[in-house]
Design an enzyme around this catalytic site. Sequence first.
Site, mmCIF file in Angstrom:
data_model
loop_
_atom_site.group_PDB
_atom_site.id
_atom_site.type_symbol
_atom_site.label_atom_id
_atom_site.label_comp_id
_atom_site.label_asym_id
_atom_site.label_seq_id
_atom_site.Cartn_x
_atom_site.Cartn_y
_atom_site.Cartn_z
ATOM 1 N N ILE A 80 -28.221 28.684 -10.862
ATOM 2 C CA ILE A 80 -27.039 28.395 -11.406
ATOM 3 C C ILE A 80 -26.800 28.307 -12.480
ATOM 4 O O ILE A 80 -25.769 28.255 -13.045
ATOM 5 C CB ILE A 80 -25.705 26.613 -10.602
ATOM 6 C CG1 ILE A 80 -24.735 26.970 -10.794
ATOM 7 C CG2 ILE A 80 -26.694 25.559 -11.190
ATOM 8 C CD1 ILE A 80 -24.390 27.951 -10.107
ATOM 9 N N SER A 87 -36.799 22.889 -19.140
ATOM 10 C CA SER A 87 -37.925 23.839 -17.590
ATOM 11 C C SER A 87 -39.077 23.955 -17.699
ATOM 12 O O SER A 87 -39.873 24.589 -18.679
ATOM 13 C CB SER A 87 -36.903 25.104 -17.532
ATOM 14 O OG SER A 87 -36.405 25.526 -16.126
ATOM 15 N N ARG A 88 -39.613 23.809 -16.528
ATOM 16 C CA ARG A 88 -40.831 24.326 -16.280
ATOM 17 C C ARG A 88 -41.211 25.402 -16.710
ATOM 18 O O ARG A 88 -41.737 25.627 -16.855
ATOM 19 C CB ARG A 88 -41.598 23.591 -15.577
ATOM 20 C CG ARG A 88 -40.961 21.564 -15.422
ATOM 21 C CD ARG A 88 -41.367 21.340 -13.590
ATOM 22 N NE ARG A 88 -40.995 21.987 -12.858
ATOM 23 C CZ ARG A 88 -40.573 21.973 -11.447
ATOM 24 N NH1 ARG A 88 -41.314 20.596 -11.248
ATOM 25 N NH2 ARG A 88 -39.699 22.467 -10.730
ATOM 26 N N LYS A 143 -23.591 19.433 -9.032
ATOM 27 C CA LYS A 143 -22.952 18.438 -7.899
ATOM 28 C C LYS A 143 -24.480 18.586 -6.671
ATOM 29 O O LYS A 143 -25.089 19.488 -7.481
ATOM 30 C CB LYS A 143 -21.759 19.099 -7.046
ATOM 31 C CG LYS A 143 -21.448 20.195 -7.096
ATOM 32 C CD LYS A 143 -22.376 21.787 -6.406
ATOM 33 C CE LYS A 143 -23.147 21.072 -5.207
ATOM 34 N NZ LYS A 143 -23.356 22.050 -4.312
ATOM 35 N N ASP A 190 -25.250 20.729 0.870
ATOM 36 C CA ASP A 190 -25.426 21.528 -0.239
ATOM 37 C C ASP A 190 -23.710 22.026 -0.533
ATOM 38 O O ASP A 190 -23.110 21.797 -1.779
ATOM 39 C CB ASP A 190 -27.034 21.980 -0.490
ATOM 40 C CG ASP A 190 -26.357 22.048 -2.490
ATOM 41 O OD1 ASP A 190 -26.695 21.660 -2.792
ATOM 42 O OD2 ASP A 190 -26.318 23.389 -2.509
HETATM 43 P P1 NAP Z 1 -32.361 26.415 -8.349
HETATM 44 O O1 NAP Z 1 -32.440 27.712 -8.447
HETATM 45 O O2 NAP Z 1 -33.853 25.798 -7.715
HETATM 46 O O3 NAP Z 1 -32.777 25.876 -9.987
HETATM 47 C C1 NAP Z 1 -32.997 23.795 -10.414
HETATM 48 C C2 NAP Z 1 -34.205 24.579 -11.051
HETATM 49 O O4 NAP Z 1 -34.627 22.884 -11.738
HETATM 50 C C3 NAP Z 1 -35.249 24.757 -10.956
HETATM 51 O O5 NAP Z 1 -35.318 26.465 -11.389
HETATM 52 C C4 NAP Z 1 -35.899 24.512 -11.793
HETATM 53 O O6 NAP Z 1 -36.338 24.877 -12.870
HETATM 54 C C5 NAP Z 1 -35.510 22.970 -11.756
HETATM 55 N N1 NAP Z 1 -36.287 21.765 -11.376
HETATM 56 C C6 NAP Z 1 -36.823 20.355 -12.133
HETATM 57 N N2 NAP Z 1 -37.114 19.700 -11.347
HETATM 58 C C7 NAP Z 1 -37.307 20.441 -9.447
HETATM 59 C C8 NAP Z 1 -37.895 19.592 -8.668
HETATM 60 N N3 NAP Z 1 -38.772 19.235 -8.554
HETATM 61 N N4 NAP Z 1 -37.137 20.938 -7.574
HETATM 62 C C9 NAP Z 1 -37.033 22.156 -7.989
HETATM 63 N N5 NAP Z 1 -36.635 22.190 -9.711
HETATM 64 C C10 NAP Z 1 -36.817 21.908 -10.424
HETATM 65 O O7 NAP Z 1 -31.445 25.063 -8.224
HETATM 66 P P2 NAP Z 1 -30.372 26.054 -7.711
HETATM 67 O O8 NAP Z 1 -29.521 26.727 -6.961
HETATM 68 O O9 NAP Z 1 -29.563 26.463 -9.462
HETATM 69 O O10 NAP Z 1 -29.295 24.157 -8.233
HETATM 70 C C11 NAP Z 1 -29.408 22.927 -8.608
HETATM 71 C C12 NAP Z 1 -28.221 22.476 -8.384
HETATM 72 O O11 NAP Z 1 -26.860 23.412 -9.201
HETATM 73 C C13 NAP Z 1 -28.256 21.700 -7.836
HETATM 74 O O12 NAP Z 1 -28.063 20.658 -7.385
HETATM 75 C C14 NAP Z 1 -27.607 22.694 -6.605
HETATM 76 O O13 NAP Z 1 -26.752 22.009 -5.499
HETATM 77 C C15 NAP Z 1 -25.836 22.841 -8.012
HETATM 78 N N6 NAP Z 1 -25.702 24.146 -7.378
HETATM 79 C C16 NAP Z 1 -26.028 25.572 -7.054
HETATM 80 C C17 NAP Z 1 -25.123 26.231 -6.887
HETATM 81 C C18 NAP Z 1 -26.143 28.049 -6.653
HETATM 82 O O14 NAP Z 1 -24.924 28.500 -5.940
HETATM 83 N N7 NAP Z 1 -27.275 28.062 -6.930
HETATM 84 C C19 NAP Z 1 -24.447 26.642 -6.626
HETATM 85 C C20 NAP Z 1 -23.139 25.036 -7.780
HETATM 86 C C21 NAP Z 1 -24.287 23.770 -7.913
HETATM 87 P P3 NAP Z 1 -38.479 24.769 -13.651
HETATM 88 O O15 NAP Z 1 -39.463 24.982 -12.587
HETATM 89 O O16 NAP Z 1 -38.400 26.085 -14.473
HETATM 90 O O17 NAP Z 1 -38.332 23.595 -13.636
#
Ligand code: NAP
Length: 314
Positions: A20, A42-43, A96, A174
């Site tokens: 996101i 970011s890790r 969110k 989610d």
């Molecule tokens: P994601 O692709 O998994 O990205 C989250 C990032 O957070 C990871 O790349 C990771 O980066 C970091 N992170 C830090 N601690 C972590 C942990 N314990 N476990 C996993 N990742 C960790 O997820 P995302 O889709 O971007 O979603 C993140 C948030 O945005 C969620 O709450 C989701 O509901 C919200 N969101 C997502 C979307 C969508 O379409 N994807 C839309 C709207 C809102 P590092 O490994 O580099 O630290």
Amino acid sequence: MDTTAEKTPVRLAIVGLGKIARDQHLPAIAAVPGFTVAAVASRNAALDGVPHFPTIEEMLEGAPDVDAVALCTPPQVRRAQAAAALAAGKHVLLEKPPGATVGELAPLAAAAAAGGRTLFATWHSRFAAAVEPARAFLAERAIRSVTITWKEDVRVWHPGQGWIWEPGGLGVFDPGINALSILTRILPRPVFLTAADLSFPANRQAPIAADLDFTDEAGTSIRAEFDFRQTGPQSWDIRVETDGGMLTLSHGGAKLDHDGRTLVDGTDAEYTGIYRHFAGLIARGASDVDVLPLSLVADAFLLGRRRTVEPFED
Ligand code: NAP
């Protein structure tokens, strides 16, 4: 109004450079005046030319001139990050859902107020183009029933996101919470849950599907179906039957039809809306934390009947 924020860009750090952050936050920040990306924490990911830190703690230490953080990490780790950022005097934007529990939000809001900082719990779907027009339409109508259909393919939209299946990851809620954020914005009366049926894969800690019944003080029938197993056409629709005809929000709140006539067919402006609102909150010294959609999800976990369904493999 404090015009400082308009003249000097807010120096923003992105925390959690995942899907996101890349898909929506970075383009929106580039499009909205008043922000500059000053750091990334970011890790496993970094941005060319932007100071990088593996953790938020190292970023707060190493980039003290950052004004604000956007927490784009999974909900389970967000509270501690928000608390650290507020303690360091930063404004905080929460993706969110705003956290893994409802209770963790009040101390964060209190810390923001005590420190004179902005805490913004975002609900991106509320910034979709049809949401405010739907709210205005429904304010003047008697509502007979509401049907929510929120069905998407988790393999397409959340590939490899293990956190979504862990406790606090919400599973199908989610995306489903986006529908609830719209519902609680457009209806004129508060809604509450009366029944829930949750389907948990045998190998997972979060539901893959949910059927929910809500109502309000007027006894309105409000039904929601959330499903992560949808292949083929995806559905992010809310249909509201009123005394003035059928109102349909589709495409996640971007499109609005009234009895088959299109009233709004908006382009994607959710995240630019979020950052404009964040800039305004910072300028006014205000916060915006609405826990209601998360409370409805918590109620589903409290009241829901659980069924075990076949294991889910990514
Ligand atoms: P994601 O692709 O998994 O990205 C989250 C990032 O957070 C990871 O790349 C990771 O980066 C970091 N992170 C830090 N601690 C972590 C942990 N314990 N476990 C996993 N990742 C960790 O997820 P995302 O889709 O971007 O979603 C993140 C948030 O945005 C969620 O709450 C989701 O509901 C919200 N969101 C997502 C979307 C969508 O379409 N994807 C839309 C709207 C809102 P590092 O490994 O580099 O630290």
